[in-house]
Scaffold this active site. Structure first.
Site, mmCIF file in Angstrom:
data_model
loop_
_atom_site.group_PDB
_atom_site.id
_atom_site.type_symbol
_atom_site.label_atom_id
_atom_site.label_comp_id
_atom_site.label_asym_id
_atom_site.label_seq_id
_atom_site.Cartn_x
_atom_site.Cartn_y
_atom_site.Cartn_z
ATOM 1 N N ARG A 31 24.432 38.355 25.461
ATOM 2 C CA ARG A 31 25.162 39.101 26.554
ATOM 3 C C ARG A 31 23.645 40.263 27.687
ATOM 4 O O ARG A 31 23.815 40.075 28.689
ATOM 5 C CB ARG A 31 25.694 40.837 26.096
ATOM 6 C CG ARG A 31 25.961 42.093 26.716
ATOM 7 C CD ARG A 31 26.525 43.409 26.975
ATOM 8 N NE ARG A 31 26.534 43.904 24.960
ATOM 9 C CZ ARG A 31 25.251 44.201 24.735
ATOM 10 N NH1 ARG A 31 23.998 44.803 25.687
ATOM 11 N NH2 ARG A 31 25.395 44.951 23.512
ATOM 12 N N TYR B 186 37.494 41.014 51.964
ATOM 13 C CA TYR B 186 38.523 40.467 50.745
ATOM 14 C C TYR B 186 39.175 41.371 50.742
ATOM 15 O O TYR B 186 38.803 42.422 50.374
ATOM 16 C CB TYR B 186 37.626 39.884 49.971
ATOM 17 C CG TYR B 186 38.406 39.370 48.618
ATOM 18 C CD1 TYR B 186 39.529 38.732 48.292
ATOM 19 C CD2 TYR B 186 37.812 39.787 47.412
ATOM 20 C CE1 TYR B 186 39.863 38.262 47.396
ATOM 21 C CE2 TYR B 186 38.067 39.236 46.253
ATOM 22 C CZ TYR B 186 39.513 38.411 45.997
ATOM 23 O OH TYR B 186 40.273 38.580 45.097
ATOM 24 N N ASP C 32 27.375 39.781 51.200
ATOM 25 C CA ASP C 32 28.666 39.462 50.454
ATOM 26 C C ASP C 32 28.132 37.535 51.388
ATOM 27 O O ASP C 32 29.101 37.863 52.071
ATOM 28 C CB ASP C 32 30.068 38.932 50.541
ATOM 29 C CG ASP C 32 31.087 39.038 50.133
ATOM 30 O OD1 ASP C 32 30.605 37.607 49.543
ATOM 31 O OD2 ASP C 32 31.934 39.345 49.008
ATOM 32 N N LYS D 96 33.660 29.978 43.998
ATOM 33 C CA LYS D 96 34.371 29.270 45.637
ATOM 34 C C LYS D 96 32.665 27.987 45.832
ATOM 35 O O LYS D 96 32.268 26.980 44.735
ATOM 36 C CB LYS D 96 33.728 30.310 46.636
ATOM 37 C CG LYS D 96 34.088 31.518 46.399
ATOM 38 C CD LYS D 96 36.167 31.127 45.787
ATOM 39 C CE LYS D 96 37.265 32.423 45.307
ATOM 40 N NZ LYS D 96 36.289 33.716 44.791
#
Length: 386
Positions: free
Chosen positions: A55, A108, A181, A206
């Site tokens: 982690r 978005y 972004d 993406k």
């Protein structure tokens, strides 16, 4: 590749070589998938390379994070399990209850849902503003409270353009950070940090991953103070990707440049076709000379991207029907993969903003133009539009 050298090399060279040296034991040129949760310590606290628990850090993730930083020309990169996990970590790390953020009025739907339905309950206020209107952004500043100006450019789904340099000045004058972004543009077409941004965020699902086979997110920061805050919260909150996800994302990055060139080539031909089609009332694409943000986009982007939106002249139901008739364009959410996608934002990706000031036109269709043969894409659109 050293940090100094990575910024001197060309983009495609960095995409292939930055962040990882061939394995010293085997010579493997691709980072191995370290499918391990923990690491043997050489005595208590005797960590090998700083690894203790996956982690906190994993070598496959470290390699991905290195190349992300190199491509965005930032100080440090961080990988996450999704774009929204990356966004939430930014907000928890860099704001506190009572603070305020400016968000795009064309964003978005998942980002707005995060701000409005999750972070607001935590005490983080937001004000939507048009990122293409600098006066509107200035007017949205809450003196002493605004900590982040959050920008998409191009925006999703109306492809508005924000002037990153000017927005950075507004944010910094207000004592705030500029977060960009960069998902739609990708690091190949736009690097916000050299333009003044403090933080860059991606849905690596993406264009970065590029093959619709992995979900992920990324954060790249300008300086080490921001890196320290993000690193602490990445570990404390734990929204990290597994090693196989990191491997797939890193593999996708190696071909980002050549894919983006083909995405842009095809998108330009699609825009040319749609601009004269009788069933299309408006086309949104920053490469069009009459697009309000064309000059800014031409200045801060290498090309204009693979995303195209347009409005159907016959209204909402006709737009929905056209989406259903497409065959080469796959009806589906997401974007940026090698395959072309078509969707109806009002009923799909942006349903969560219905009834708000971020609501999108009901007759809007959004295309993610892939890298198929262009003649097949144009014939499919012609058939879908009837």
């Amino acid at each position: 590749m050293t940090q100094d050298h990575r910024h001197k090399s060309g983009f495609d060279t960095r995409a292939i070589h930055a962040g990882y040296e061939p394995d010293p034991t085997t010579g493997a040129v691709i980072p191995p998938i370290y499918a391990t949760s923990t690491y043997k310590q050489d005595g208590v606290g005797g960590l090998r390379g700083g690894y203790e628990y996956s982690r906190s850090a994993n070598p496959t993730r470290t390699a991905l994070e290195g190349v992300l930083a190199a491509l965005e020309e930032g100080e440090r990169g961080f990988a996450f399990a999704s774009g929204l996990a990356a966004e939430d970590t930014i907000l928890r790390a860099l704001t506190k209850p009572g603070d305020h953020c400016i968000v795009p009025d064309d964003a978005y739907g998942g980002t707005f849902r995060l701000f409005e339905k999750v972070e607001k309950l935590w005490g983080l206020d937001n004000t939507p503003a048009s990122i293409a209107d600098l006066d509107a952004v200035r007017a949205a500043v809450h003196p002493g409270r605004t900590r982040i100006v959050w920008v998409e450019t191009p925006t999703n789904p109306l492809l508005a353009i924000g002037d990153i340099e000017a927005l950075a000045s507004i944010a910094h004058e207000a004592g705030a950070l500029l977060v960009v972004d960069n998902t739609f543009a990708s690091p190949y077409l736009q690097q916000p940090i050299p333009l003044g941004a403090d933080v860059v965020v991606h849905s690596t699902t993406k264009y970065v991953g590029g093959h619709s086979d992995v979900v992920g997110g990324a954060v790249v920061v300008r300086d080490l103070d921001l890196a320290e805050a993000i690193e602490f919260h990445q570990n404390a909150m734990g929204g990290v990707p597994g090693p196989f996800d990191c491997f797939l994302t890193h593999r996708g990055l190696k071909t980002l440049g050549v894919r983006m060139d083909r995405h842009c080539d095809n998108a330009e031909r699609v825009v040319e076709f749609l601009s004269t089609h009788p069933k299309v009332s408006q086309v949104y694409y920053p490469g069009l000379p009459d697009h309000p943000g064309h000059e800014v986009a031409a200045r801060q982007m290498a090309r204009f991207g693979g995303m195209v939106s347009f409005r159907h002249a016959d209204g909402e139901q006709a737009a929905v029907d056209a989406c259903g008739r497409a065959e080469v364009f796959t009806l589906g959410e997401s974007l940026g993969g090698v395959e072309s996608l078509i969707e109806h934002p009002g009923r799909m990706t942006h349903m969560s903003v219905a009834g708000t000031e971020l609501e999108v036109p009901a007759d809007l269709i959004r295309l993610s133009v892939g890298i198929e043969s262009i003649d097949d894409l144009l014939a499919d659109l012609d058939r879908a539009l009837g």
